[in-house]
Design a protein around this motif. Sequence first.
Motif: not given
Lengths: 250, 250
Positions: B176-188
Amino acid sequence: MQRYFLDDSHQTGDRVALPETIAHHWVTVLRAEVGATAEFVDTQAHLFYGELTQTTTEAATVTLTAVPTPKVELPVHVTIACGLPKQEKAEWITQKATELGVDRIIFFGGDWSVAKWQGNKVDKKIKRLTKIAHGAAEQSHRLRRPVVSYAQNLAAVLQEPVDVRLMAYEESAKQGEQSALNQQLQAITPGQSLLTIFGPEGGISPAEVAASQAAQTTLVGLGPRILRTETAPLYLLSAVSMVMELQQPR
Amino acid sequence: MQRYFLDDSHQTGDRVALPETIAHHWVTVLRAEVGATAEFVDTQAHLFYGELTQTTTEAATVTLTAVPTPKVELPVHVTIACGLPKQEKAEWITQKATELGVDRIIFFGGDWSVAKWQGNKVDKKIKRLTKIAHGAAEQSHRLRRPVVSYAQNLAAVLQEPVDVRLMAYEESAKQGEQSALNQQLQAITPGQSLLTIFGPEGGISPAEVAASQAAQTTLVGLGPRILRTETAPLYLLSAVSMVMELQQPR
């Protein structure tokens, strides 16, 4: 774990004689033995573990136990309408779109479709594509099996009752339009239905664009690169997942 | 308009004898005649119109005129590293990832790869995949042609110097992990480089996960559905485009 779809609704304790196709795949191909367990999804999208309790040649019975059903379906019901593409592209649009969470796939005869599906070819094609969709739904652990259908032209597609209509439009991308898709996805709410129209290799004709706009369809670009007819639906479905699943954790 | 890539840098007024492959395609296959125009991209990713000024059998000369170069490349340099997949899947990952804006594609021998590329098979494969990437870059009107390469194992991939490392990890999705990709893309930030690792059909081994994490790789889920090895990179690239192009209009 292997997953199969059942054609009725069920509850814990049900003993189910498996349809021949499932029995054949699980018992004959995968050599499951009495005591083995697989996942089963009923017509209410509920998940069960099914223990194999009896096997004979090409027939098998399971006993079902309900288990918590995970949320694996997109929060909106996405229909993609694709202008008839060439060769085997319909097959792989169906397989990939199913993995990516599509609800319905409509292949339609576009004004500029080179491919034509005629007469009894239509039934055969839809039957084959439905089988591919069902297999992909099992593999990707979906809870719903997409419905695949055929429409003679875009006018028939536009009569589908949906909440939001979009059309992927290459000219939008060329003109640098970059925000319509995001605006539309931000505005849609869980439970709503979204239809997105994609042209065949030849593109969408001006008459089709006009008819779509008259039916409240928003033209959207899918980024600045030119995507092939079979790639554009995958971009759209991935974008819906990104915005509605990964950016809005439930 | 037809688009071709040139192997030097150029300026307006340059007269260029076209490489044989371009001359063959444009003049012999597409039957272009003197006076015809195509788009040409030089090694500096600058766009030109090239007018055909001379043709002989299998040879052709164009005169170039610089035109404004549209922004069609992803704002970050994306490398995908894919565990060697089976059959023709490497070909279509290459084609589709190119359309979706990838910068580099590395196929690596994963611990659980069933496919093996050995000896002189590697060169042949990479040559063929490079040709596919170049063709797709022309078709999708890219300004850069992705580089395709082979790495014997994941350890070699992890030595690539990049700003951000991600690994698509199925277990993340299941949990159910659902936010790591978004966090990473927001930070790049634009101009940075992003490497994303994808397992082969058999998945990523625990040793590979551990080695990746030791090399500052973030595990990310790509939504709650199980994606095939050839579908996951397309989801990632579409998500990068959605977040960095459509949600942040330039």
